[in-house]
Design a protein around this motif. Structure first.
Motif, PDB file in Angstrom:
ATOM      1  N   PHE A  15      12.510 -21.416  -1.803  1.00  0.00           N
ATOM      2  CA  PHE A  15      13.509 -21.692  -2.840  1.00  0.00           C
ATOM      3  C   PHE A  15      13.024 -21.416  -4.257  1.00  0.00           C
ATOM      4  CE2 PHE A  15      14.136 -24.532   0.815  1.00  0.00           C
ATOM      5  CZ  PHE A  15      15.400 -24.135   1.215  1.00  0.00           C
ATOM      6  N   GLY A  16      11.779 -20.956  -4.397  1.00  0.00           N
ATOM      7  CA  GLY A  16      11.245 -20.649  -5.724  1.00  0.00           C
ATOM      8  C   GLY A  16      11.077 -21.860  -6.618  1.00  0.00           C
ATOM      9  N   ILE A  17      10.876 -23.019  -6.001  1.00  0.00           N
ATOM     10  CA  ILE A  17      10.739 -24.264  -6.768  1.00  0.00           C
ATOM     11  C   ILE A  17       9.271 -24.676  -6.822  1.00  0.00           C
ATOM     12  CG2 ILE A  17      11.294 -26.724  -6.846  1.00  0.00           C
ATOM     13  CD1 ILE A  17      13.947 -26.059  -5.461  1.00  0.00           C
ATOM     14  N   ASN A  18       8.755 -24.822  -8.030  1.00  0.00           N
ATOM     15  CA  ASN A  18       7.398 -25.344  -8.219  1.00  0.00           C
ATOM     16  C   ASN A  18       7.514 -26.848  -8.436  1.00  0.00           C
ATOM     17  OD1 ASN A  18       4.871 -26.157  -9.114  1.00  0.00           O
ATOM     18  ND2 ASN A  18       4.506 -24.288 -10.296  1.00  0.00           N
ATOM     19  N   TYR A  19       7.059 -27.620  -7.459  1.00  0.00           N
ATOM     20  CA  TYR A  19       7.230 -29.081  -7.528  1.00  0.00           C
ATOM     21  C   TYR A  19       6.582 -29.668  -8.776  1.00  0.00           C
ATOM     22  CZ  TYR A  19       7.075 -34.024  -6.274  1.00  0.00           C
ATOM     23  OH  TYR A  19       7.212 -35.391  -6.276  1.00  0.00           O
ATOM     24  N   ASN A  20       5.517 -29.037  -9.257  1.00  0.00           N
ATOM     25  CA  ASN A  20       4.842 -29.549 -10.456  1.00  0.00           C
ATOM     26  C   ASN A  20       5.746 -29.547 -11.673  1.00  0.00           C
ATOM     27  OD1 ASN A  20       2.391 -30.005  -9.127  1.00  0.00           O
ATOM     28  ND2 ASN A  20       1.735 -27.875  -9.424  1.00  0.00           N
ATOM     29  N   ASN A  21       6.793 -28.727 -11.644  1.00  0.00           N
ATOM     30  CA  ASN A  21       7.706 -28.639 -12.784  1.00  0.00           C
ATOM     31  C   ASN A  21       8.835 -29.663 -12.720  1.00  0.00           C
ATOM     32  OD1 ASN A  21       6.215 -26.481 -13.780  1.00  0.00           O
ATOM     33  ND2 ASN A  21       7.490 -24.944 -12.755  1.00  0.00           N
TER      34      ASN A  21
END
Length: 289
Positions: free
Chosen positions: A197-203
């Motif tokens: 999903f192109g999601i960086n959890y850190n963000n």
């Protein structure tokens, strides 16, 4: 109160005074919040309005009870912490718990329309909370409790973020998403979010990853040794404060602003820079610009 032949019934009341010189944590939890959140269509996995409402109610509790030194909240729970020197209600378990729960619930309901203006509360979907008091014998254990809640926040949020992303963006059923996540570790969930999903959890927003920390704001201090902040404080009993001393400290605490922060409370830095939380001695108020 005048004596009467019926007064003997008071003998059935049981003492519920909590142990002296111990930290008191009153933790409240929402009752039936799964049904409530579904009925009022809370956003999944996190509804910022609902979290801000929880924080707003907790701030009012902190303002009304200056004996509280810190509070921590995630989802539909909040932990309120009293210092070992606290003598509020003579440390009676029932009085402390019911006061926290009722005060929090009253403000939560009163503030509801500010955060959910288009969703008025209706029976039987009314918010309510239960609570319990737990005592901890040392600062180290109290900090371990707070760390446990923040670790839980991260674990639950990473799971929920991955689960609802798979359902809402990936088109999976709840059952299939739950089955695929069974047995996965943090690295697996991060990989699913990023690669699919192109999601960086850190963000993700800090409030979701770290929860909310409430405390009274004074001038930050330079960090001291980590060992000092973790020193066991049960080697000697605390000196009992007079009523006038207690009243003076309460007045000083009332002058301090209660802030809501989303910050790491596991590391020493948070506590070293805010020594007034563990010492229960008001610091220096920040200079207003």
């Amino acid at each position: 109160m005048a004596n009467s032949k019926f007064e003997y019934v008071k003998d059935f009341e049981q003492p519920d005074i909590l142990l002296p010189n111990t930290w008191i944590v009153v933790r409240i939890d929402g009752r039936g919040f799964h049904k409530l959140s579904d009925h009022y269509a809370f956003v999944k996995p996190n509804d910022r309005r609902a979290l801000d409402l929880m924080n707003a109610a907790a701030v009012e509790v902190m303002k009304e009870l200056p004996d509280l030194c810190i509070a921590y909240g995630i989802s539909d729970e909040f932990s309120f912490v009293f210092h070992p020197t606290c003598q509020l209600f003579e440390r009676r378990n029932g009085k402390l718990v019911t006061t926290i729960v009722s005060t929090f619930t009253a403000h939560y309901i009163y503030l509801w329309s500010i955060y959910f203006p288009n969703k008025p509360l209706q029976p039987p979907y009314l918010p309510s909370f239960d609570g319990r008091a737990v005592i901890y014998p040392s600062t180290r254990i109290l900090r371990d409790y707070m760390s446990w809640r923040q670790v839980d926040c991260h674990i639950n949020n990473l799971y929920n973020t991955t689960f609802w992303t798979m359902v809402q963006q990936g088109g999976m059923s709840n059952t299939d998403a739950e089955q695929e996540l069974k047995g996965t570790v943090s690295a697996d969930k991060n990989e699913i979010l990023f690669k699919r999903f192109g999601i960086n959890y850190n963000n993700e927003e800090e409030i979701y990853k770290k929860g909310s920390v409430l405390y009274r704001q004074y001038k930050l201090q330079e960090p001291k040794s980590a060992q000092a902040s973790m020193e066991d404080d049960t080697s000697a009993p605390e000196e009992k404060q007079s009523r006038s001393q207690q009243d003076k400290l309460k007045k000083l605490r009332r002058k301090a602003q209660v802030v809501v922060d989303h910050i790491d409370i596991i590391r020493d830095d948070f506590w070293e820079r805010r020594p007034w939380i563990l010492s229960n001695k008001p610091g220096t108020l920040p200079v207003e610009n």
